[in-house]
Design a protein around this motif. Sequence first.
Motif, PDB file in Angstrom:
ATOM      1  N   THR A 142       4.697  -9.265  -2.060  1.00  0.00           N
ATOM      2  CA  THR A 142       3.472  -9.816  -2.605  1.00  0.00           C
ATOM      3  C   THR A 142       2.371  -9.755  -1.560  1.00  0.00           C
ATOM      4  O   THR A 142       2.563 -10.135  -0.413  1.00  0.00           O
ATOM      5  CB  THR A 142       3.696 -11.278  -3.062  1.00  0.00           C
ATOM      6  N   GLY A 143       1.235  -9.233  -1.976  1.00  0.00           N
ATOM      7  CA  GLY A 143       0.097  -9.113  -1.080  1.00  0.00           C
ATOM      8  C   GLY A 143       0.080  -7.817  -0.286  1.00  0.00           C
ATOM      9  O   GLY A 143      -0.939  -7.433   0.254  1.00  0.00           O
ATOM     10  N   ILE A 144       1.220  -7.148  -0.192  1.00  0.00           N
ATOM     11  CA  ILE A 144       1.290  -5.884   0.553  1.00  0.00           C
ATOM     12  C   ILE A 144       1.387  -4.697  -0.401  1.00  0.00           C
ATOM     13  O   ILE A 144       0.712  -3.701  -0.239  1.00  0.00           O
ATOM     14  CB  ILE A 144       2.483  -5.890   1.541  1.00  0.00           C
ATOM     15  N   GLY A 145       2.253  -4.794  -1.400  1.00  0.00           N
ATOM     16  CA  GLY A 145       2.363  -3.720  -2.379  1.00  0.00           C
ATOM     17  C   GLY A 145       3.790  -3.309  -2.640  1.00  0.00           C
ATOM     18  O   GLY A 145       4.742  -3.899  -2.134  1.00  0.00           O
ATOM     19  N   HIS A 146       3.930  -2.265  -3.444  1.00  0.00           N
ATOM     20  CA  HIS A 146       5.224  -1.768  -3.895  1.00  0.00           C
ATOM     21  C   HIS A 146       5.673  -0.566  -3.080  1.00  0.00           C
ATOM     22  O   HIS A 146       4.879   0.315  -2.778  1.00  0.00           O
ATOM     23  CB  HIS A 146       5.133  -1.353  -5.374  1.00  0.00           C
ATOM     24  N   PHE A 147       6.941  -0.558  -2.752  1.00  0.00           N
ATOM     25  CA  PHE A 147       7.578   0.617  -2.175  1.00  0.00           C
ATOM     26  C   PHE A 147       7.760   1.595  -3.329  1.00  0.00           C
ATOM     27  O   PHE A 147       7.951   1.169  -4.465  1.00  0.00           O
ATOM     28  CB  PHE A 147       8.935   0.210  -1.580  1.00  0.00           C
TER      29      PHE A 147
END
Length: 175
Positions: A142-147
Motif C-alpha cells: 500500500t502506497g508503493i504499488g503492485h509487483f
Amino acid sequence: MATNTKKASPGAKPVYKSSASLLPWFGLALIFVLLDQITKITVECTFAYAETLPITGFFNLIKVYNPGAAFSFLGDASGWQRYFFLAIALAAVGFCLYMMKKNASQRLFCFALALIMAGAIGNGIDRVIHGHVIDFLDFYWTGIGHFPAFNIADIAISVGAFLFVVDELRRVNKS
C-alpha cells in the motif's frame, strides 16, 4: 563428479555413462507443470479479465494476460514475440534436458534445472494455446504499488534460477 568414464584405446575420447536416473527430475517437472496449468485453468474459468479477488492486505488474485516476458518485456510488440518466447522456452527445455543428462548425479543442479524446465514448459503451453501467458498472483505494498503479476511457472523458473546459483557457489567454494 557427474559421470563415470570408461577407458577406450589410447587417444580415443572417453565414453560417458549417466550414473543416475532422470526419471525423478521428469516427475518433479511434471508435477510443477500440472500445478501451473491447473491453477491457470481455474483462474481462466472463474475470473473475468482483470477481475481481482483481495486475499490479504498485500496479496490479490487477479486474471491478467502477459504477451511478453518478465515484467511484460516486449508485451506491446505486434505479435512476433509469441513465437520468439516460445522458441526460447523450447531451447531452454532442450538445454535443461542436455545438462540434466550430462550431470544426472548432481541432485541440486538437476533439481534447479527441473524447475526451470517446468516453468518454461508451463508458460510455453500458454503461448501455444492462448498466445499469451496467464498471470494471477498479485503482490503489492500500500502506497508503493503492485509487483507485476506472475504465476506458478514463473515461481518455478525463479526458484530454479536461485538454486542454480546456489549450486554453482557451493561448487566454487569446494574448489
